[in-house]
Scaffold this active site. Structure first.
Site, PDB file in Angstrom:
ATOM      1  N   ARG A  40       0.823  -1.218   0.000  1.00  0.00           N
ATOM      2  CA  ARG A  40       0.000   0.000   0.000  1.00  0.00           C
ATOM      3  C   ARG A  40       0.852   1.261   0.000  1.00  0.00           C
ATOM      4  NH1 ARG A  40      -4.779  -1.989   4.107  1.00  0.00           N
ATOM      5  NH2 ARG A  40      -6.115  -2.871   2.484  1.00  0.00           N
ATOM      6  N   GLY A 354      -8.614  -8.578   0.481  1.00  0.00           N
ATOM      7  CA  GLY A 354      -7.379  -8.799   1.227  1.00  0.00           C
ATOM      8  C   GLY A 354      -6.833 -10.211   1.065  1.00  0.00           C
TER       9      GLY A 354
END
Ligand code: ADP
Ligand code: MG
Length: 397
Positions: A40, A354
């Site tokens: 990220r 995820g």
């Protein structure tokens, strides 16, 4: 009308308040806390580098984990600031507060092209409450606002939504722009055949997506625990498999609405217990008493492969089985490999969620597929056809 982009802004000398998604897993071995997975952080680099290159002052903010609206030292963003400092050629300053005097002073002292990371937005109860006073305090630090946090765009929080009402201009960063571009293509004009693979823990997470895609999608290939809710809804035996009893009626009506496009596994890897050591075997059709389905079987893999290799557009969310346990990982990894093959054959392939992203990364194909979404919930919300508050709040060109 189109959403304002960072490319439309004049950044030189401006205080650019940028919401990023630095909600990364941390590792705290032997006293020192470090970033365990930097995906990220790297995803936000193009936007951060743009602000630096244009001579703007990059004021970054993010949430991390789930503090209860008060400071929690184990969820400080300081280790992320240190990590970002290593990634960028130049110092990354860190402010121990998110708003207030200290933040204002550090912002004031930041040089053009400088980078400052504010402390975890969720250390303040106003963040999740989308409190207007907190949103104003954030906006005080900004001349312009940029949202590059796709992963939280489905939440109307102070740093994603409230703040936009108190800044002159609010634009999207490069990561958000790319996510919206790819997902809009899938929703509005998918090249056919369009196939979606849905799995994971719960059918309830995916009902809205299935409802919205029926009509444009050619095949919905179902795996994971949600398969058993569908099977039970159709009157089949599911043994001790995970079933959402309160979703049976909805599952049945979805299956009927899908008119043959929704496919269920034809065989399963079943075990006597939810454990990597439990005796397991492949079974066709229904699942007998005393056993539970923990992965799709080889015949299902073959059937799904055939559909996927003929596809031009593929969206995958949700593992096909309990891939965390080696005996039940084959179905998930076979789908990951098939998506890579389909990409090589020219299909647009998108993976989100995820656990699904973790699976495609473990399989070694994260770089091969067309797009790995940084949003799980945000991607599903978008595919449901719902607006994302963090995107809807941005300025128009
Ligand atoms: P994502 O994070 O990609 O959106 P989900 O969170 O919906 O995916 O689902 C992932 C979880 O589903 C994994 O932890 C996996 O172990 C679990 N799961 C998949 N298949 C089964 C199954 N047959 N029985 C129980 N759990 C399952
Ligand atoms: Mg998950």
């Amino acid at each position: 009308m189109a959403t304002l982009s960072i490319d439309d802004l004049d950044l030189r000398g401006r205080r650019v308040l940028c919401r990023v998604d630095f909600n990364v897993p941390l590792d705290s071995d032997d006293g020192a806390t470090t970033v365990a997975d930097d995906t990220r952080i790297r995803a936000a680099l193009p936007t951060i580098r743009k602000i630096i290159a244009d001579g703007g002052k990059a004021i970054l903010m993010s949430h991390l984990g789930r503090p209860k609206g008060e400071p929690d030292p184990t969820l400080s963003l300081r280790p992320v600031a240190d990590y970002l400092d290593d990634l960028l050629d130049g110092p990354v300053h860190f402010c121990e507060d998110t708003v207030g005097d200290r933040a204002r002073t550090m912002v004031h002292n930041l040089p053009e092209g400088g980078v400052l990371l504010l402390e975890n937005t969720r250390f303040n109860p106003g963040e999740k409450a989308n409190d207007d006073a907190f949103a104003r305090q954030l906006a005080e630090l900004a001349d312009v606002y940029v949202n590059d946090a796709f992963g939280t765009a489905h939440r109307a929080h102070a740093s994603t939504e409230g703040v936009t009402h108190h800044v002159p201009r609010a634009a999207m960063g490069y990561l958000v722009a790319k996510e919206i571009e790819v997902l809009s293509k899938v929703l509005d004009a998918p090249d056919a055949p369009f196939v979606t693979v849905l799995g994971g823990a719960k059918v309830s997470d995916k009902i809205g997506v299935i409802e919205n895609l029926i009509g444009t999608v050619d095949h919905i290939l179902v795996g994971g625990a949600m398969s058993y809710t569908f099977m039970k809804a159709l009157g089949q035996q599911t043994g001790s498999s995970r079933v959402e009893e309160d979703k049976l009626d909805q599952a049945k009506s979805l299956y009927e609405q899908a008119e043959g496009t929704l496919q269920l596994p034809v065989d399963h890897v079943v075990a006597t217990a939810f454990s990597a050591d439990a005796p397991h075997r492949v079974t066709q059709g229904e699942i007998p008493e005393g056993e539970m389905g923990l992965d799709i079987g080889p015949a299902t893999v073959e059937a799904y492969r055939e559909k996927l290799l003929g596809a031009k557009t593929i969206v995958w969310n949700g593992p096909m089985g309990v891939f965390e346990m080696e005996p039940f990982a084959k179905g998930t990894f076979a789908i990951a490999e098939t998506l890579a093959e389909a990409t090589d054959a020219g299909a647009l392939t998108i993976v989100g969620g995820g656990d699904s992203v973790a699976a495609i990364t473990q399989a070694g194909y994260a770089e091969t597929v067309s797009h790995v979404s940084t949003g799980g919930g945000a991607m599903l919300t978008f595919l449901e056809g719902e607006t994302l508050p963090g995107i809807a709040a941005l300025s128009q060109k």
